[in-house]
Design a protein around this motif. Structure first.
Motif, short mmCIF file in Angstrom:
data_model
loop_
_atom_site.label_atom_id
_atom_site.label_comp_id
_atom_site.label_asym_id
_atom_site.label_seq_id
_atom_site.Cartn_x
_atom_site.Cartn_y
_atom_site.Cartn_z
N UNK A 129 0.95 -1.04 0.09
CA UNK A 129 0.06 0.04 -0.18
C UNK A 129 0.94 1.32 0.06
N UNK A 130 2.04 1.33 0.83
CA UNK A 130 2.60 2.28 0.84
C UNK A 130 3.35 2.63 -0.39
N UNK A 131 3.79 1.47 -1.11
CA UNK A 131 4.67 1.56 -2.23
C UNK A 131 3.65 2.18 -3.52
N UNK A 132 2.39 1.49 -3.49
CA UNK A 132 1.46 2.30 -4.52
C UNK A 132 1.18 3.82 -4.17
N UNK A 133 1.22 3.96 -2.94
CA UNK A 133 0.73 5.36 -2.75
C UNK A 133 2.00 6.42 -3.01
N UNK A 134 3.10 6.00 -2.76
CA UNK A 134 4.40 6.61 -3.39
C UNK A 134 4.53 6.75 -4.67
N UNK A 135 4.21 5.86 -5.52
CA UNK A 135 4.18 5.82 -7.05
C UNK A 135 2.90 6.71 -7.45
N UNK A 136 1.99 6.67 -6.68
CA UNK A 136 0.72 7.52 -7.14
C UNK A 136 1.05 9.12 -7.05
N UNK A 137 1.70 9.31 -5.77
CA UNK A 137 2.38 10.42 -5.40
C UNK A 137 3.39 11.32 -6.26
N UNK A 138 4.22 10.24 -6.66
CA UNK A 138 5.21 10.48 -7.70
C UNK A 138 4.62 11.11 -9.00
N UNK A 139 3.47 10.21 -9.47
CA UNK A 139 2.96 10.45 -10.73
C UNK A 139 1.79 11.96 -10.75
N UNK A 140 1.10 11.72 -9.70
CA UNK A 140 0.01 12.82 -9.87
C UNK A 140 0.22 13.67 -8.73
N UNK A 141 1.07 13.80 -7.87
CA UNK A 141 1.40 14.92 -6.95
C UNK A 141 0.55 14.72 -5.65
N UNK A 142 0.78 15.49 -4.71
CA UNK A 142 -0.02 15.43 -3.20
C UNK A 142 -0.71 16.51 -3.18
N UNK A 143 -2.25 16.53 -3.32
CA UNK A 143 -3.16 17.72 -3.33
C UNK A 143 -3.11 18.73 -2.45
#
Length: 146
Positions: A129-143
């Motif tokens: 879950x943490x790995x997916x979240x990091x990848x998501x943040x790297x690609x789409x940013x952190x609102x």
């Protein structure tokens, strides 16, 4: 994987026992990115949701054994589960059961090698879950940074 999560209109995450805990943790984690994931611990609502899910839905299934896809493990004699044969959703399975890659009800199988007799998959789920979240943040940013 993160592109699928981002692009699908509807995303739901399910599992049983520790695996449902992973679904709940994933739901919470993704809310920080303004990506809202549906989940419920009610097994009847899970089956109903899966059965009626449309093509615009991504189902994320956490199941260490992979049996969540095919049987009701907590019912007497573990009867067969039919909802994955009925769904129109894209099914992603997180599992240590590599045989599930061949299952026609699974569109994408994300698996890992599991050699330990100790049930440590709750820890593995959290790392995933943490790995997916990091990848998501790297690609789409952190609102919250905007």
């Amino acid at each position: 994987m993160v592109t699928l999560i981002h692009d699908y209109e509807e995303v739901a995450a399910f599992g049983e026992g520790y695996s449902e805990t992973a679904a709940l943790n994933f739901q919470h984690k993704m809310s920080f990115y303004q990506k809202f994931i549906y989940t419920t611990t009610n097994d009847r609502k899970q089956v109903e949701y899966i059965s009626h899910a449309k093509e615009n839905t991504l189902l994320l299934i956490f199941s260490n054994s992979g049996r969540y896809i095919s049987e009701y493990t907590h019912l007497t004699d573990a009867p067969s589960k039919k909802c994955f044969e009925e769904t129109k959703a894209k099914v992603v399975l997180f599992t240590s059961n590599r045989e599930m890659e061949k299952d026609p009800r699974v569109d994408l199988c994300i698996d890992w090698e599991y050699k330990d007799l100790v049930q440590n998959h709750p820890v593995l789920y959290q790392l995933l879950i943490e790995r997916i979240a990091i990848a998501y943040q790297n690609k789409y940013g952190f609102p919250m940074e905007k």
